[in-house]
Design an enzyme around this catalytic site. Sequence first.
Site, PDB file in Angstrom:
ATOM      1  CG  ASP A 195      46.552  62.813  50.509  1.00 47.29           C
ATOM      2  OD1 ASP A 195      45.615  63.355  51.125  1.00 47.29           O
ATOM      3  OD2 ASP A 195      47.686  63.330  50.407  1.00 47.29           O
TER       4      ASP A 195
ATOM      5  CD  GLU B 128      46.999  42.658  39.359  1.00 42.60           C
ATOM      6  OE1 GLU B 128      47.522  42.406  40.479  1.00 42.60           O
ATOM      7  OE2 GLU B 128      47.569  43.337  38.483  1.00 42.60           O
TER       8      GLU B 128
HETATM    9  C1  GLC Z   1      45.080  65.936  51.738  1.00 44.60           C
HETATM   10  C2  GLC Z   1      44.794  65.503  53.140  1.00 44.60           C
HETATM   11  C3  GLC Z   1      45.400  66.509  54.062  1.00 44.60           C
HETATM   12  C4  GLC Z   1      46.898  66.545  53.838  1.00 44.60           C
HETATM   13  C5  GLC Z   1      47.224  66.826  52.376  1.00 44.60           C
HETATM   14  C6  GLC Z   1      48.664  66.544  52.056  1.00 44.60           C
HETATM   15  O1  GLC Z   1      44.433  67.106  51.393  1.00 44.60           O
HETATM   16  O2  GLC Z   1      43.430  65.308  53.331  1.00 44.60           O
HETATM   17  O3  GLC Z   1      45.116  66.245  55.406  1.00 44.60           O
HETATM   18  O4  GLC Z   1      47.476  67.536  54.626  1.00 44.60           O
HETATM   19  O5  GLC Z   1      46.460  66.010  51.525  1.00 44.60           O
HETATM   20  O6  GLC Z   1      48.919  65.175  52.003  1.00 44.60           O
END
Ligand code: GLC
Length: 545
Positions: free
Chosen positions: A205, A255
């Site tokens: 993310d 790993e």
């Molecule tokens: C990314 C995710 C989104 C989330 C954001 C904060 O863009 O896809 O859904 O709100 O990160 O974590």
Amino acid sequence: MSTSAVPWWRDAVIYQVYIRSFADGNGDGVGDIAGIRSRLPYLKWLGVDAVWINPWYRSPMADHGYDVADYREIDPLFGTLEEAERLIEEAHAHGIRVIPDIVPNHTSDRHAWFRAALAAGPGSPERERYVFRQGRGPDGAEPPNDWVSCFGGPAWTRLPDGEWYLHLFAPEQPDLNWQHPEVRAEFESILRFWFARGVDGFRIDVAHGLIKHPELPDLPPPLEEKGPRRHLDHPHWDRDEVHDIYRSWRRVADEFPGDRSFVAEAWADTPERLAAYVRADGLHTAFNFDFLMSSWDAKDLRAVIDDSLSMLGAVGAPATWVLSNHDVVRHPSRYGRKTARRWTVNEPYRAEGPLDLELGTLRARAAALLMLALPGGAYVYQGEELGLPEVEDLPESVLQDPVWERSGHADRGRDGCRVPIPWSGSSPPYGFSPDGARGEPWLPQPAAWAGRGMAEQRGDEHSMLELYRAALRLRREHPALGDGDLTWLDAPAGVLVFGREPGFVCAVNLSAEGYRLPAHTSLLLASGPVEDGVLAPDHAAWLAV
Ligand code: GLC
């Protein structure tokens, strides 16, 4: 799971499970691990190679799981760690790999580290794992700089003790300080925790956000709207030092036995910048949002495809194609509008103007055949295979995305693409929850979904579901599809035609005229009827040549 020479992640079709909205196993109206387990046979039938599951960790759900309080626990709303382990095993038994989401840019404000930072006070080592600063102006009453939260409003919140902390998203999502060795060590340990439990990789993310400029300067002035795309030196997006982190993550993945792989959610200014994430000693793949952001226009799409393939090819990485996800308006609703406005990372697409859903759906069918014929991997967002449109008329009273409140109700947020999906039947919950469920689906499902679920589309050769299934089957069987190259073939303006070896041609007609297909030995698949060898506007076909 195949054992062929090409590593699986170079051409996998990965199905995105937005866990809250996929399938509800315990009847509380929210999707969960039990629900996913019960639907593995469906995913196998559909023919996907892997699932990416949005965050399932313990979380107060300020951003539906993207605010993680404990990265080694499953949230009770979704199940238990033991159930997650069983899901991984059962998915593998079905030949499906499992890729959880990892959220390294920020934690929840309820994470033990953030609570300790609050308790320990200004100047404490506990605060150094996050980004705490004194404010500007008299009494430090102004935020330390002018950064803005992606969800609206300032990216800083002030505490009663006078210090400010940084959150590029909601205030409940404080940003970690990735210059801190304990932060790095902790995430490597979390990766090992899950790799040891058999996961096949991670979706990372906000992969482009982890490193902040050490001096936290104000934002640069925005680039002019017109003019070629170029990279802007930005104080918190896509900084070069971020790649160090992923080099060590790659070593962690290596790993473990088997091919474990990462996919970055990285929004980069240019394809070159995106390619920097995917190197032999870095991440394996990155989402290609340029494809998703392109309008339904042959020139635009071709440029995006060429740029992506050449930049990624130069570093030996496969492309990954994506049309929809849990953050953007579903593509039948995007393609069903005139607006061809290009959107950017900071200005996401919002539906504007009247919707022609029939047209949008026709284009979505053609887009599926385009995406699945391109070299590399592809992502299918749950419900896309049913042709679900964006739900644009959710009543304001049910909206839950933090974007809605944070934008002062200027932006309705992302709930419209997150409505629980229909499995069967003519009234809500359309099989999403079991019979006799005690809870209603967490977002209301539209009446228009009656009879449009998996059960009803299955076996109907004209359905979106059967189109996806046929395309996925051909993709598995045809030696030309998946990893490899493409060659553009001559075609009139507005028509995209490319060949792949051996013996495969994909044609997509984005023009307003019929297009006579090139000579072929058979029509493998088409997004709609092909009469007298003519491909109608907004249609696509796969040919054997
Ligand atoms: C990314 C995710 C989104 C989330 C954001 C904060 O863009 O896809 O859904 O709100 O990160 O974590």
